[in-house]
Motif scaffolding. Structure first.
Motif, short mmCIF file in Angstrom:
data_model
loop_
_atom_site.label_atom_id
_atom_site.label_comp_id
_atom_site.label_asym_id
_atom_site.label_seq_id
_atom_site.Cartn_x
_atom_site.Cartn_y
_atom_site.Cartn_z
N LYS A 26 0.77 -1.24 0.16
CA LYS A 26 -0.22 0.06 -0.04
C LYS A 26 0.78 1.35 0.05
O LYS A 26 0.59 2.27 -0.74
N THR A 35 -3.38 3.99 -8.00
CA THR A 35 -4.80 3.41 -7.16
C THR A 35 -5.82 2.38 -7.98
O THR A 35 -5.45 2.17 -9.23
N GLY A 36 -6.63 2.01 -7.11
CA GLY A 36 -7.41 1.08 -7.63
C GLY A 36 -7.07 -0.18 -7.88
O GLY A 36 -8.00 -1.36 -8.14
N THR A 37 -5.85 -0.89 -7.44
CA THR A 37 -5.44 -2.00 -7.13
C THR A 37 -5.68 -2.72 -5.76
O THR A 37 -5.96 -2.04 -4.75
N LEU A 38 -6.04 -3.88 -5.80
CA LEU A 38 -6.62 -4.61 -4.58
C LEU A 38 -5.53 -5.67 -4.07
O LEU A 38 -5.94 -6.29 -3.26
N TYR A 39 -4.23 -5.60 -4.48
CA TYR A 39 -3.20 -6.40 -4.03
C TYR A 39 -3.10 -6.35 -2.61
O TYR A 39 -2.99 -7.15 -1.86
N LEU A 41 -5.34 -5.50 -0.25
CA LEU A 41 -6.52 -6.06 0.26
C LEU A 41 -6.54 -7.50 0.19
O LEU A 41 -6.77 -8.47 1.26
N TYR A 42 -5.81 -7.85 -0.83
CA TYR A 42 -5.71 -9.36 -0.81
C TYR A 42 -4.73 -10.05 0.11
O TYR A 42 -5.11 -11.17 0.81
N TRP A 44 -3.90 -8.70 2.86
CA TRP A 44 -4.56 -8.60 4.24
C TRP A 44 -5.32 -9.60 4.23
O TRP A 44 -5.69 -10.26 5.53
N LEU A 96 -5.39 0.40 4.95
CA LEU A 96 -5.60 0.26 3.38
C LEU A 96 -6.68 1.05 2.91
O LEU A 96 -7.18 0.81 1.84
N ASP A 97 -7.50 1.52 4.04
CA ASP A 97 -8.87 2.29 3.57
C ASP A 97 -8.59 3.96 4.19
O ASP A 97 -9.47 4.19 5.06
#
Length: 206
Positions: A26, A35-39, A41-42, A44, A96-97
């Motif tokens: 992050k 921005t926009g990638t979820l790696y 979060l994955y 986490w 992350l948010d």
């Protein structure tokens, strides 16, 4: 045979590493303005899943004897890793948010209350011998009078911790900084507790 505590410790270490990796990803994405990638979060989610697994393992080791005798020191160290993994999972999820300050504050408060609960239990256990002295003789008034003073001490300590971290979060107005401070406090608190209790003699038996 590899004990369940050993497996739990290894998984906790992996979980903490993965959670840290999520925070690093992050951070790097922020530097690169991606921005926009979820790696993150994955990563986490993987760390959180490992937390659930080790929490189940530690519960079995701590509250049952299904895996046979487990040395109290092994339980202590194992649950230390579980505790830290949980704190890191909560705080890193808030990192992350960053677009939801209300969620960050809520997660920070949750982590703070978990740490405060740990402080409460440690202080209570530390003074439990003094509090319960004479209870086997029916000296309920003596027990209650001691508990009043200890509860006063507990209240002051817990309130100080809560106010202190609320002040940090408000004054720095920077979730990441406050989360790091809380995380470091949790690490120091748990490690000192484990080292302190590890030096105390406690009879064990099969």
């Amino acid at each position: 045979m590899v004990r369940l505590t050993t497996i739990s410790n290894v998984l906790s270490g992996i979980g903490i590493t993965v959670l840290g990796f999520a925070a690093i990803i992050k951070f790097m994405l922020q530097i690169l303005d991606i921005t926009g990638t979820l790696y993150p979060l994955y990563a986490w989610i993987v760390g959180a899943a490992l937390l659930v697994v080790v929490l189940i393992m530690s519960s079995i080791n701590t509250f049952t004897e299904k895996t046979g005798f487990v040395n109290p020191e092994d339980k202590l160290v194992s649950n230390m890793f579980v505790f830290l993994t949980a704190i890191f999972a909560i705080l890193i999820f808030g990192y992350l948010d960053p677009v939801n300050p209300a969620l960050q504050v809520s997660l920070f408060n949750i982590a703070t209350m978990i740490v405060i609960a740990y402080v409460f239990l440690f202080v209570f256990v530390y003074f439990s011998g003094t509090i319960t002295k004479g209870s086997e003789k029916g000296q309920i008034k003596e027990l209650t009078s001691r508990f009043m003073l200890v509860s006063l001490l507990l209240g002051v300590v817990m309130a100080a911790v809560k106010v202190g971290f609320d002040w940090i979060l408000t004054s720095v107005n920077f979730y990441e900084g406050a989360a790091v401070a809380l995380g470091l406090f949790a690490v120091v608190l748990v490690v000192v507790t484990v080292m302190f209790l590890g030096r105390k003699y406690e009879p064990v038996g099969e």
